[in-house]
Scaffold this motif. Structure first.
Motif, PDB file in Angstrom:
ATOM      1  N   PHE B 109       0.804  -1.225   0.000  1.00  0.00           N
ATOM      2  CA  PHE B 109       0.000   0.000   0.000  1.00  0.00           C
ATOM      3  C   PHE B 109       0.840   1.280   0.000  1.00  0.00           C
ATOM      4  CE2 PHE B 109      -2.329   3.207   2.606  1.00  0.00           C
ATOM      5  CZ  PHE B 109      -3.409   3.425   1.777  1.00  0.00           C
ATOM      6  N   THR B 110       1.760   1.385   0.960  1.00  0.00           N
ATOM      7  CA  THR B 110       2.548   2.618   1.043  1.00  0.00           C
ATOM      8  C   THR B 110       3.473   2.804  -0.169  1.00  0.00           C
ATOM      9  OG1 THR B 110       2.466   2.295   3.425  1.00  0.00           O
ATOM     10  CG2 THR B 110       3.882   4.050   2.627  1.00  0.00           C
ATOM     11  N   ALA B 112       2.995   1.824  -3.134  1.00  0.00           N
ATOM     12  CA  ALA B 112       2.141   2.224  -4.264  1.00  0.00           C
ATOM     13  C   ALA B 112       1.742   3.690  -4.129  1.00  0.00           C
ATOM     14  CB  ALA B 112       0.902   1.334  -4.341  1.00  0.00           C
ATOM     15  N   ASN B 113       1.417   4.114  -2.900  1.00  0.00           N
ATOM     16  CA  ASN B 113       1.073   5.528  -2.700  1.00  0.00           C
ATOM     17  C   ASN B 113       2.233   6.441  -3.043  1.00  0.00           C
ATOM     18  OD1 ASN B 113      -1.490   4.991  -1.826  1.00  0.00           O
ATOM     19  ND2 ASN B 113      -0.953   5.011   0.351  1.00  0.00           N
ATOM     20  N   LEU B 114       3.448   5.937  -2.778  1.00  0.00           N
ATOM     21  CA  LEU B 114       4.635   6.755  -3.041  1.00  0.00           C
ATOM     22  C   LEU B 114       5.002   6.753  -4.511  1.00  0.00           C
ATOM     23  CD1 LEU B 114       6.719   5.592   0.043  1.00  0.00           C
ATOM     24  CD2 LEU B 114       5.822   7.895  -0.326  1.00  0.00           C
ATOM     25  N   GLY B 115       4.282   5.934  -5.295  1.00  0.00           N
ATOM     26  CA  GLY B 115       4.528   5.902  -6.728  1.00  0.00           C
ATOM     27  C   GLY B 115       5.752   5.101  -7.134  1.00  0.00           C
TER      28      GLY B 115
ATOM     29  N   ARG C 209       1.543   6.525   6.062  1.00  0.00           N
ATOM     30  CA  ARG C 209       1.547   5.618   4.923  1.00  0.00           C
ATOM     31  C   ARG C 209       1.279   6.344   3.613  1.00  0.00           C
ATOM     32  NH1 ARG C 209      -0.982  -0.054   6.355  1.00  0.00           N
ATOM     33  NH2 ARG C 209       0.313  -0.529   4.558  1.00  0.00           N
ATOM     34  N   ALA C 210       1.466   7.656   3.652  1.00  0.00           N
ATOM     35  CA  ALA C 210       1.512   8.471   2.435  1.00  0.00           C
ATOM     36  C   ALA C 210       0.210   8.471   1.641  1.00  0.00           C
ATOM     37  CB  ALA C 210       2.672   8.024   1.544  1.00  0.00           C
ATOM     38  N   LYS C 213      -0.540  12.071   0.435  1.00  0.00           N
ATOM     39  CA  LYS C 213       0.454  12.602  -0.482  1.00  0.00           C
ATOM     40  C   LYS C 213      -0.134  12.711  -1.887  1.00  0.00           C
ATOM     41  CE  LYS C 213       5.391  12.070  -0.885  1.00  0.00           C
ATOM     42  NZ  LYS C 213       6.482  11.736  -0.002  1.00  0.00           N
ATOM     43  N   LYS C 216       0.924  10.414  -8.328  1.00  0.00           N
ATOM     44  CA  LYS C 216       0.296   9.249  -8.917  1.00  0.00           C
ATOM     45  C   LYS C 216       0.538   8.006  -8.087  1.00  0.00           C
ATOM     46  CE  LYS C 216      -0.694   7.688 -13.455  1.00  0.00           C
ATOM     47  NZ  LYS C 216      -0.347   6.748 -14.340  1.00  0.00           N
ATOM     48  N   ARG C 217      -0.505   7.199  -7.901  1.00  0.00           N
ATOM     49  CA  ARG C 217      -0.390   5.940  -7.193  1.00  0.00           C
ATOM     50  C   ARG C 217      -0.070   4.854  -8.207  1.00  0.00           C
ATOM     51  NH1 ARG C 217      -2.175   2.760  -2.798  1.00  0.00           N
ATOM     52  NH2 ARG C 217      -3.141   0.839  -3.534  1.00  0.00           N
ATOM     53  N   THR C 218       0.838   3.934  -7.821  1.00  0.00           N
ATOM     54  CA  THR C 218       1.199   2.858  -8.733  1.00  0.00           C
ATOM     55  C   THR C 218       0.103   1.799  -8.756  1.00  0.00           C
ATOM     56  OG1 THR C 218       3.481   3.191  -8.047  1.00  0.00           O
ATOM     57  CG2 THR C 218       2.999   1.204  -9.310  1.00  0.00           C
ATOM     58  N   ILE C 220      -1.305  -1.894  -9.249  1.00  0.00           N
ATOM     59  CA  ILE C 220      -0.689  -3.214  -9.158  1.00  0.00           C
ATOM     60  C   ILE C 220      -1.523  -4.180  -9.983  1.00  0.00           C
ATOM     61  CG2 ILE C 220      -0.149  -5.106  -7.583  1.00  0.00           C
ATOM     62  CD1 ILE C 220       0.327  -2.756  -5.501  1.00  0.00           C
TER      63      ILE C 220
END
Lengths: 189, 279, 250
Positions: B109-110, B112-115, C209-210, C213, C216-218, C220
């Motif tokens: 999760f984190t 992914a949020n951080l890109g 946990r950002a 922020k 862009k979110r990655t 999955i």
């Protein structure tokens, strides 16, 4: 959006649903499915309240049909009234909570009657529709029957919901309520 | 070189009657596990919240003095420090993302949020799951896990970031004995690789063995600072409030009843030391 | 590790999530746009067939449960109690206009509720989030939506526990409306206060946990948006727009 709101809003929508279940269990003639929305509007303001209401409405529609999205404007009205009530210290005691809730019930009942007539031909959820049917059965015109039954149900429902939120806000520990400046104002502190 | 530095810091919560921290200056060192210890209300948790940038931004309140974390003022950087700090508290069910359908997604999760690019996320998540011995749970729903399993997942979802600073508030409370051992072993390893590990905990028995440095707080001010083994064996830590291990307590009580050098300070702090001393 | 969990299941679950959503929303619009009463009724029949073919046939029965009381009320309110000329059916007389209106509305309810529940049954929150992330849509609304979905079961459970606990303490669930109304407070209050007490810790965790922020979110393993998916979506929206023009503009 702040992480506080991201944490608060899902909990508030869950409160809407969970209290709705409690009321159903007690077989009361109300829904009490807006307690979380009113709470968030009084804690964190209009925007947060509207988002809570809309998420709740989208979710209800999601699990029981998109027709109910037609009632989304009601959610905005709920958030608005709760926000205004909070700004004016409307949750400082039982009487004023009930008065503000009753006002919302009047306005909301009228708005939901319009929606119910236009989009649903008067047939929505159990209790209200039953009252409408009885009123039409004794000879009332349909639009008036819908309006009367919506308003009566809504006034009861929202007065009770506001009363409950008022009790909750007033029983919050100082440490918690002081995180939400609007809520301090809502309870007249 | 310190990644975390407190300089003359004072702090007061908006509703508090007095300062929770008073003129607090200290800097946990990189490569060490620094243990904050003090009686309830001494301010240990507040120190962590400030270092994380959560207080006063999220909690409200007023702060004085200066704080620096990874070269930033945590108050000034908004969310810049998110993803660089391993933050773990005692309530794992409140640390979850809230949207992950599986443990694997929870840990991802984190990042992914951080890109992070997906090629970087995959191996990092697999490694973190392995470190906490929860690979076998990777496809489970987080909501169905026990408290202990959940805490391992929460630690894994921080460890995935390989943070240079760990801020831990009673990180092992929800864990069973083996989970506790594993968690402290992980924090030890992180410190050995150069991370700054700051733990606030009352878990005296465990921290006595694993911490490199003990800072005792009283009313928001450091009153003792030194190697845990030395401080826990002495009398001062009792005078300041928090006390020491069960074995040390036993020796101290015995010393009050019996005049004997066998029970005088420095007290043994583990069963092994006690056995060696009293055999 | 995160391979599509539903790979062996029906079309609805294999389709790109936004396609299912588009079908459900388009049907909702169409139900009010097609000519009444037989348009909505045909749309209901079409929805039943579509939902069955797409492998989420259980939605048909679930929708029936939701619809039946609504249909009953429509029949009574508009059919039996409706105004205007009556059709005599021996046992009872139906209002002609009312029966038409009731039939149309019954068809709308049927179509919309069936298709929405079909989409709900096929909904996989993770696939949906990853599809949305891959499109670069802002995350907060979908975060709130999915987080709420995840939070619900626990809260409903808490409500049930709270009811049980108060019941064993002798709280009365029968009796007058006034008494039962008073019982709401000890049941609901702990739920509200408990939730608010969690907000701080949850917010702190999300912050670290950002989530807040920007950027862009990655995604999955985002689901693939194939050309048939796109074709279906475009066809639907063009049909909706065409019907709007036909109904209101011509």
């Amino acid at each position: 959006m702040s992480s506080r709101l991201l944490a608060l809003i899902p909990l508030a929508v869950a409160i809407n649903v969970a209290i709705g279940r409690i009321v159903a269990e007690l077989s009361l003639p109300v829904y009490l499915d807006a307690v979380g929305t009113i709470l968030v509007s009084a804690l964190a303001g209009l925007g947060a309240g509207v988002v809570t209401g809309l998420i709740g409405q989208v979710l209800t529609s999601f699990v029981s049909g998109y027709v109910w999205l037609a009632f989304a404007p009601i959610q905005i009205l709920i958030a608005l009234l709760a926000f205004v009530a909070a700004r004016r210290g409307g949750f400082k005691n039982l009487g004023s909570s009930i008065a503000w809730g009753g006002l919302l019930g009047l306005l909301g009942g009228a708005l939901s009657a319009v929606i119910s007539y236009l989009a649903f031909k008067g047939v929505t959820a159990g209790g209200v529709t039953f009252v409408t049917t009885v009123l039409v059965g004794i000879g009332m015109e349909l639009p008036w029957a819908i309006t009367a039954s919506s308003i009566v149900t809504d006034v009861l429902d929202k007065a009770l919901a506001f009363a409950l939120v008022g009790v909750a806000l007033r029983s919050l520990p100082v440490r918690m309520i002081s995180r939400y400046p609007l809520a301090l104002r809502a309870v007249g502190r | 070189m310190s990644d975390v530095k407190f300089d003359g810091v004072s702090f007061r919560y908006p509703t508090g009657p007095a300062d929770v921290l008073r003129d607090l200056s200290f800097a946990p060192r990189a490569g060490e596990i620094t243990w904050l210890f003090g009686p309830l209300g001494a301010g240990c948790t507040t120190v962590l919240l400030i270092a994380a940038g959560l207080a006063p931004r999220h909690t409200g309140g007023s702060i004085g003095g200066s704080v620096s974390v990874l070269g930033h003022d945590p108050q000034a950087t908004e969310t810049a420090l998110a993803g660089q700090i391993g933050f773990v508290t005692a309530t794992p069910q409140l640390q979850l993302s809230g949207i992950a359908g599986t443990v694997w997604e929870e840990v991802a999760f984190t990042p992914a949020n951080l890109g992070w690019p997906i090629e970087r996320i995959r191996p990092a998540v697999d490694r973190a799951l392995e470190e906490l011995a929860v690979e076998h749970l990777s496809r489970r729903k987080p909501g169905t896990l026990s408290g202990g399993e959940l805490q391992r997942v929460v630690i894994a979802s921080m460890s995935v970031l390989t943070p240079k600073v760990w801020l831990l508030d009673e990180p092992a409370t929800a864990l069973d004995a083996s989970g506790r051992a594993l968690a402290y072993q992980l924090f030890r390893m992180q410190a050995d690789h150069g991370a700054t590990v700051l733990v606030a905990s009352e878990d005296v028995e465990a921290l006595a063995l694993v911490a490199d440095r003990l800072v005792v707080l009283r009313d928001g001010h450091p009153v003792l600072d030194g190697p845990p083994k030395t401080l826990l064996a002495g009398d001062a830590i009792w005078d300041e409030g928090p006390g020491s291990t069960a074995v040390a307590a036993l020796a101290r009580e015995a010393g009050r009843m019996v005049e004997s050098s066998r029970f005088a300070a420095p007290y043994p702090i583990t069963v092994e030391e006690g056995v060696a001393r009293w055999r | 590790m995160t391979a599509p969990a539903f790979s062996r299941q029906g079309l609805a679950r294999r389709a790109y999530p936004l396609t299912g959503l588009s079908v459900a929303i388009a049907v909702t619009f169409l139900a009010f746009l097609v000519p009444a009463p037989w348009g909505p009724v045909s749309l209901y029949v079409a929805s039943i067939i579509l939902v069955a073919l797409a492998g989420v046939g259980r939605a048909i029965r679930q929708a029936l449960v939701v619809c039946l009381p609504l249909w009953l009320f429509l029949f009574v309110l508009h059919g039996l109690l409706g105004g205007g000329p009556k059709i005599d059916l021996g046992l009872f007389a139906l209002s002609a206009d009312g029966a038409n209106a009731a039939l149309a509305q019954a068809g709308r309810f049927g179509a919309i509720i069936t298709i929405s529940l079909g989409f709900y049954r096929a909904f996989d929150p993770s696939r949906f989030l990853n599809a949305v992330a891959a499109r670069g849509w802002p995350m907060h609304f979908s975060y709130l939506f999915v987080a709420t979905l995840h939070a619900l079961p626990a809260f409903v459970q808490r409500a049930a526990t709270s009811i049980e606990a108060q019941r064993t303490r002798g709280l009365r669930f029968s009796g007058g409306v006034f008494g039962r109304t008073r019982a709401v407070v000890p049941l609901a209050l702990p739920l509200i206060l408990g939730a608010l007490a969690e907000v701080d810790d949850r917010a702190h965790a999300l912050e670290m946990r950002a989530v807040a922020k920007g950027g862009k979110r990655t995604p999955i393993d985002p689901p693939t948006d194939s050309w048939p998916d796109r074709a279906v979506r475009w066809t639907l929206w063009i049909t909706v727009v065409a019907l709007v023009v036909w109904r209101f503009v011509r």
